[in-house]
Design a protein around this motif. Structure first.
Motif, PDB file in Angstrom:
ATOM      1  N   VAL A  58       0.706  -1.249   0.027  1.00  0.00           N
ATOM      2  CA  VAL A  58       0.088   0.205  -0.045  1.00  0.00           C
ATOM      3  C   VAL A  58       0.938   1.164   0.009  1.00  0.00           C
ATOM      4  N   THR A  59       1.765   1.277   0.785  1.00  0.00           N
ATOM      5  CA  THR A  59       2.904   2.482   0.832  1.00  0.00           C
ATOM      6  C   THR A  59       3.469   2.534  -0.422  1.00  0.00           C
ATOM      7  N   ASN A  60       3.897   1.543  -1.191  1.00  0.00           N
ATOM      8  CA  ASN A  60       4.628   1.595  -2.378  1.00  0.00           C
ATOM      9  C   ASN A  60       3.721   2.285  -3.539  1.00  0.00           C
ATOM     10  N   ALA A  61       2.164   1.937  -3.430  1.00  0.00           N
ATOM     11  CA  ALA A  61       1.328   2.383  -4.319  1.00  0.00           C
ATOM     12  C   ALA A  61       1.190   3.867  -4.029  1.00  0.00           C
ATOM     13  N   SER A  62       1.037   4.017  -2.798  1.00  0.00           N
ATOM     14  CA  SER A  62       0.850   5.476  -2.384  1.00  0.00           C
ATOM     15  C   SER A  62       2.009   6.609  -2.895  1.00  0.00           C
ATOM     16  N   ARG A  63       3.084   6.090  -2.571  1.00  0.00           N
ATOM     17  CA  ARG A  63       4.204   6.976  -2.934  1.00  0.00           C
ATOM     18  C   ARG A  63       4.507   7.122  -4.339  1.00  0.00           C
TER      19      ARG A  63
END
Length: 156
Positions: A58-63
């Motif tokens: 999720v963090t990767n998709a957000s960043r």
């Protein structure tokens, strides 16, 4: 541990805190399956690793991908598949150790370390969005008396 087969989806696009929403959804699923509160510490540890993998996806998709669109989880037998969809055409990769630093670069390395496998289904003209997935196998829970036998050492 229950071993039903199911697929659950949670929309993440438009959510103020998609990571929190995704972790709450997976936490509920792990509880429903009896994994996060298993008597077997190896099963509980794997449930924690699944939450870490989810957080990193999720963090990767957000960043890097404009934010996650949807979380889909598949459970079958002892295997959990976590999928995060996003609208980016960019593909995630593991950042070389020398390029990791104070501001990141660890995420996909952690996904790689804690999952059995991971990959990407790229977006196509007929299928959007892109999907980044990770698969985690869970150990069969040991019985309480088996723990005692495993921990018992016989002197010869």
């Amino acid at each position: 541990m229950n071993s039903p087969h199911y697929c659950k989806q949670v929309r993440l696009s438009g959510r103020r805190m998609p990571g929190r929403c995704a972790r709450a959804a997976l936490t509920r699923q792990l509880e429903e399956l009896g994994l996060s509160d298993s008597a077997d510490s190896c099963v509980r540890e794997r449930a924690d690793e699944a939450l870490l993998v989810l957080s990193e996806l999720v963090t990767n998709a957000s960043r890097h991908a404009g934010g996650p669109v949807r979380l889909t989880t598949h459970w079958s037998g002892n295997r959990l598949t976590i999928e995060i969809e996003d609208n980016s055409d960019g593909l995630p990769s593991i950042t070389p150790a020398e390029k990791r630093g104070q501001h990141g670069g660890y995420g996909m390395g952690l996904v790689d370390a804690f999952s059995d496998s991971w990959g990407v289904r790229p977006a196509t003209q007929s299928h959007r969005p892109k999907c980044v997935y990770a698969q985690l196998s869970f150990p069969s829970p040991r019985k309480a008396d088996q723990h005692a036998e495993d921990d018992f050492v016989t002197a010869s």
